[in-house]
Motif scaffolding. Structure first.
Motif: not given
Length: 416
Positions: A10-17, A353-358
């Motif tokens: 499991a991977i946490v992907l964040s556009a806010s990172c 893939i877990t994608l988040s965004s600001p």
């Protein structure tokens, strides 16, 4: 072609990172984060952002490759003394390109540069790496200096006056952004029109009416048919394509433990393909000059299509960006990114893939394939009320063609 297979993880992907350097122990990934942070702090201009990040990663690739010697050069492969630090070369290449492209942020970039170099042993190898990286960066910047980007931004453009023509949209009624961008010299493609699609659906066509009815219902700011998860996804993809897709590649790289050379190549492929995708999208946009849904729905009484009905107060969920509709830039980039990442990691990368965004606080989106992510981008632009279904789907098709071309023609075609 080299393909990287991953174990299920499991991977946490964040556009806010992009506001902090990833604890990656890899300077390519570190400077990818820094580049995204730098671009995000600049004025909104997605085509220019993709160009600049592509320049950074082209320089990093040629700098690392000058020392590792694993591939033909993209622009320059310089001779490096034995013991030259590839890490220092990558850091120096990234720093020089970013300071040149974003001079207003030099203070921050200088601080990041010093911090990066301090993590590398201070010996003759580091000094040699800095010299190689700086020299390669200057070569890359020189190669792109005459690519037409600056004149593309200021090119004259007069909106059309006929039904179907793009005109500035509410609420700000901004002038068209970068109207000449389709003529910018691509990074790998032969020219921006290489994969130009056919025209959008005619106003009198049934296909246009289907697109019209779908977005009028689901893309409205007051839609009663759009589910909360569809609204959430539309908001996730407000962030620019580069800001959303680079974290996908970065976290996959961390999961697999790619080498410095592999990362240099992977991020060059992704970002050069993304930059060419935007050039191709802008070529189509300003060739066909298709109006946006907010204009079309309010003026449907002028389209001569019996299957459309005007709604003069219709407003989309998202604010419409200031450029023509067909083809969608976000989905063109998505198709290119999908093709590149499938080339690198396979159609089924074996990860969650877990994608988040600001742009959508508190929302996470979970995927298992790159195709699912790209599918989501197509839907997000429709659900947000800012792109026709055909424009979104066709952009994705063009992007996939671009991604396959770039992976086959970048730096000597040795991936084929």
């Amino acid at each position: 072609m080299y393909r990287i297979r991953l174990a299920v993880v499991a991977i946490v992907l964040s556009a806010s990172c992009a506001d902090a350097v990833v604890a990656s122990a890899d300077v390519v990934l570190d400077w990818n984060v820094i580049a995204l942070k730098t671009a995000a702090a600049a004025p909104f201009n997605p085509p220019l952002e993709t160009r600049n990040i592509a320049i950074v990663h082209a320089a990093i690739f040629d700098a690392v490759n000058s020392i590792a010697g694993e591939s033909p050069a993209y622009v320059a492969r310089l001779r490096a003394p034995r013991g030259t630090s590839a890490e220092a070369a990558a850091v120096a290449a990234a720093h020089v390109t970013l300071v040149t492209l974003y001079p207003a942020q030099q203070s921050m970039l200088d601080a990041e540069y010093t911090a990066s170099l301090n993590r590398i042993p201070d010996d003759p190898g580091r000094a040699a790496g800095v010299r190689i990286g700086e020299a390669v960066a200057r070569r890359i910047l020189e190669a792109r200096a005459s690519d037409g980007a600056m004149s593309a931004i200021t090119a004259e453009y007069i909106p059309g006056k006929r039904p179907g023509n793009w005109i500035p949209t509410l609420p700000a009624f901004l002038a068209a952004l970068d109207p000449g961008w389709g003529s910018v010299r691509p990074f790998v493609l032969r020219h921006g029109s290489q994969f130009r699609p056919g025209p959008p659906p005619a106003l009198h066509s049934k296909r246009y009416a289907r697109d019209f009815d779908e977005i009028k219902g689901i893309g409205s700011n007051t839609s009663g048919s759009r589910r909360q998860e569809e609204t959430d996804l539309a908001r996730v993809w407000i962030a620019t394509a580069a800001q959303n897709w680079n974290p996908v590649a970065r976290q996959l790289s961390i999961a697999q433990g790619l080498t410095l050379s592999q990362n240099a190549r992977a991020f060059a492929l992704l970002n050069l393909a993304g930059a060419d995708a935007f050039i191709a999208a802008w070529d189509a946009k300003f060739t066909y000059n298709q109006w946006r849904p907010v204009t079309a729905i309010r003026a449907a009484d002028t389209d001569r299509n019996p299957g459309t009905d005007a709604e003069v107060s219709w407003t989309p969920l998202l604010v419409t960006p200031p450029f023509p509709d067909y083809i969608a830039g976000h989905t063109t980039y998505a198709g290119a990114a999908q093709a590149v990442l499938e080339h690198l990691f396979g159609d089924d990368p074996g990860v969650v893939i877990t994608l988040s965004s600001p742009t959508a606080p508190g929302v996470t989106e979970t995927y298992t394939t790159f195709k699912e992510i790209a599918d989501g981008v197509v839907n997000a632009r429709v659900w947000g009320g800012i792109h026709w279904r055909t424009s979104s789907a066709q952009g994705r098709i063009v992007g996939e063609e671009i991604g396959r071309y770039v992976t086959g023609h970048f730096a000597g075609r040795e991936d084929k």
